[in-house]
Design a protein around this motif. Structure first.
Motif, PDB file in Angstrom:
ATOM      1  N   GLN A 281       0.803  -1.216   0.000  1.00 24.42           N
ATOM      2  CA  GLN A 281       0.000   0.000   0.000  1.00 24.42           C
ATOM      3  C   GLN A 281       0.843   1.276   0.000  1.00 24.42           C
ATOM      4  O   GLN A 281       1.773   1.428   0.800  1.00 24.42           O
ATOM      5  CB  GLN A 281      -0.944   0.006   1.197  1.00 24.42           C
ATOM      6  CG  GLN A 281      -2.111  -0.947   1.037  1.00 24.42           C
ATOM      7  CD  GLN A 281      -3.045  -0.525  -0.087  1.00 24.42           C
ATOM      8  OE1 GLN A 281      -3.809   0.423   0.049  1.00 24.42           O
ATOM      9  NE2 GLN A 281      -2.986  -1.233  -1.206  1.00 24.42           N
ATOM     10  N   ASP A 282       0.482   2.175  -0.886  1.00 21.78           N
ATOM     11  CA  ASP A 282       1.121   3.478  -1.034  1.00 21.78           C
ATOM     12  C   ASP A 282       1.167   4.210   0.316  1.00 21.78           C
ATOM     13  O   ASP A 282       0.153   4.318   1.013  1.00 21.78           O
ATOM     14  CB  ASP A 282       0.319   4.283  -2.058  1.00 21.78           C
ATOM     15  CG  ASP A 282       0.737   5.734  -2.158  1.00 21.78           C
ATOM     16  OD1 ASP A 282       1.911   6.037  -1.880  1.00 21.78           O
ATOM     17  OD2 ASP A 282      -0.127   6.559  -2.517  1.00 21.78           O
ATOM     18  N   ASN A 285      -1.483   7.142   0.942  1.00 23.23           N
ATOM     19  CA  ASN A 285      -2.900   6.898   0.654  1.00 23.23           C
ATOM     20  C   ASN A 285      -3.845   7.284   1.785  1.00 23.23           C
ATOM     21  O   ASN A 285      -5.042   7.013   1.714  1.00 23.23           O
ATOM     22  CB  ASN A 285      -3.123   5.433   0.265  1.00 23.23           C
ATOM     23  CG  ASN A 285      -2.809   4.460   1.393  1.00 23.23           C
ATOM     24  OD1 ASN A 285      -2.562   4.857   2.530  1.00 23.23           O
ATOM     25  ND2 ASN A 285      -2.794   3.179   1.075  1.00 23.23           N
ATOM     26  N   ASP A 308      -2.442   1.145  -5.259  1.00 23.90           N
ATOM     27  CA  ASP A 308      -3.327   2.187  -4.744  1.00 23.90           C
ATOM     28  C   ASP A 308      -4.461   1.558  -3.939  1.00 23.90           C
ATOM     29  O   ASP A 308      -4.493   0.337  -3.728  1.00 23.90           O
ATOM     30  CB  ASP A 308      -3.855   3.067  -5.883  1.00 23.90           C
ATOM     31  CG  ASP A 308      -4.745   2.308  -6.870  1.00 23.90           C
ATOM     32  OD1 ASP A 308      -5.237   1.202  -6.531  1.00 23.90           O
ATOM     33  OD2 ASP A 308      -4.954   2.824  -7.985  1.00 23.90           O
ATOM     34  N   LEU A 314      -0.011   1.741  -8.570  1.00 22.03           N
ATOM     35  CA  LEU A 314      -0.189   3.165  -8.311  1.00 22.03           C
ATOM     36  C   LEU A 314       0.172   3.993  -9.541  1.00 22.03           C
ATOM     37  O   LEU A 314      -0.603   4.791 -10.028  1.00 22.03           O
ATOM     38  CB  LEU A 314       0.666   3.581  -7.111  1.00 22.03           C
ATOM     39  CG  LEU A 314       0.606   5.048  -6.696  1.00 22.03           C
ATOM     40  CD1 LEU A 314      -0.782   5.394  -6.181  1.00 22.03           C
ATOM     41  CD2 LEU A 314       1.657   5.342  -5.631  1.00 22.03           C
TER      42      LEU A 314
END
Length: 354
Positions: A281-282, A285, A308, A314
């Motif tokens: 996960q970014d 975010n 994303d 992403l």
């Protein structure tokens, strides 16, 4: 966003990343893989940085006053048939060589490779040999067990699994590459204890684990013993791959299965920092990438492919990790975007030691 929502979304992200793996990562291993017997002799000389190389990189005279500084990387997914993950790792190392602060170790929290084959490891070694690095330590992620899904033609083939391979051969390959006697390990970095936990089985041996992290009685006893061995209040760092489920629950697929015992082991000990990956996960975010329990839990992003909130890539040319500095009274954790060589302002935390 509350913690429960974060955990649900994280689990969903991990699920989507894995179930679409064949398409997302384009399993194109350019030549048929070696047999299990051939793999035992496939490693050759090990590259700079794999346990024991003591060269610092970055700026050893950074003036920060940190007693220890290191990077935590996750989900490299180095793939012999797809260039992007390896290119991202090279760009991460390029950033580190010119870094503004010192780097005394690199820790990798699982999914070093895309499918754990000898050719994936050969690609990883090829990259590593181009860099003189500080010590590099790692644990296993679920993808490091994926050789059972790859057939002799080098293609993803769930129908013919385990394709002549075993979970044991995956562990053996990982341990040989990182010079380990067991898939989990301990290292002392400037007096700070680092414990790298690895899942010890995958679906060929234990179908019920699916993509979860299963730890044996032996490994959990080892974790308890190593933490009890601490004679000071210096921070201890525990590296896992899959994230934890909600407090009070054991996990399943895409999470740490024996989570209640894991938390109970950590509970009596101050200044414990846990780092996980798996969901890619970014760090920008808006989710909770730092969660305070009885320990401090940091949820890392990915070097190989950042996702994303919709669990899609992403964007191109992004690779993220966490930089950790240990001071006498605090630990500072900062997110880094390697390709852009910039700090991630949304990922910056200072934790006071007690």
């Amino acid at each position: 966003m509350n913690r429960r929502t974060f955990l649900k979304r994280s689990a969903a992200a991990a699920f989507m990343a894995v179930v679409t793996a064949g398409g997302l990562w384009n399993y194109r291993l350019n030549a048929p893989r070696d047999t299990e017997e051939d793999e035992a002799d496939a490693f050759g000389d090990l590259p700079h940085g794999i346990k024991g190389e003591r060269a610092e990189i970055g700026n050893p005279n950074d003036g920060s006053g940190a007693a220890l500084s290191f990077f935590v990387l996750s989900d490299l997914h180095v793939n012999s048939g797809v260039a992007t993950p390896g290119d991202n790792l090279r760009r991460a190392f390029d950033d580190m060589l010119a870094f503004e602060s010192k780097i005394q170790a690199v820790l990798i929290t699982g999914d070093v490779t895309e499918s754990g084959t000898d050719k994936d490891y050969a690609q990883f070694r090829s990259i590593m040999k181009d860099y003189k690095l500080p010590p590099v330590y790692a644990n296993m992620g679920n993808h490091d067990y994926y050789r059972i899904w790859i057939n002799k033609a080098g293609a993803w083939s769930k129908e013919t699994a385990p394709n002549g391979m075993t979970d044991a051969s995956s562990r053996e390959a990982f341990m040989k590459h990182f010079r380990l006697d067991k898939p989990y390990s301990e290292v002392l970095l400037n007096g700070c204890r680092v414990l790298l936990l690895s899942q010890e089985a995958y679906v060929q041996e234990k179908p019920e684990v699916i993509e979860g992290a299963w730890y044996s009685d032996e490994q959990l006893a080892w974790l308890k013993d190593r933490l009890a061995e601490r004679q000071d209040r210096k921070p201890a760092f525990v590296m896992i791959h899959q994230p934890l489920p909600a407090i009070g629950q054991n996990g399943g697929t895409h999470s740490l299965i024996r989570a209640k015992e894991f938390r109970d082991i950590l509970k009596p000990h101050p200044n414990v920092f846990v780092f996980s990956g798996h969901t890619h996960q970014d760090l920008q975010n808006g989710r909770e990438h730092y969660i305070k329990e009885t320990f401090h839990w940091f949820h890392n992003s990915s070097v190989g492919r950042v996702l994303d909130v919709q669990y899609q890539p992403l964007r191109e040319h992004v690779a993220q990790g966490l930089y950790v500095q240990v001071f006498a009274d605090k630990v500072v954790v900062r997110g880094r975007e390697f390709i852009g060589r910039s700090w991630i302002k949304e990922a910056s935390w200072t934790v006071k030691l007690v």
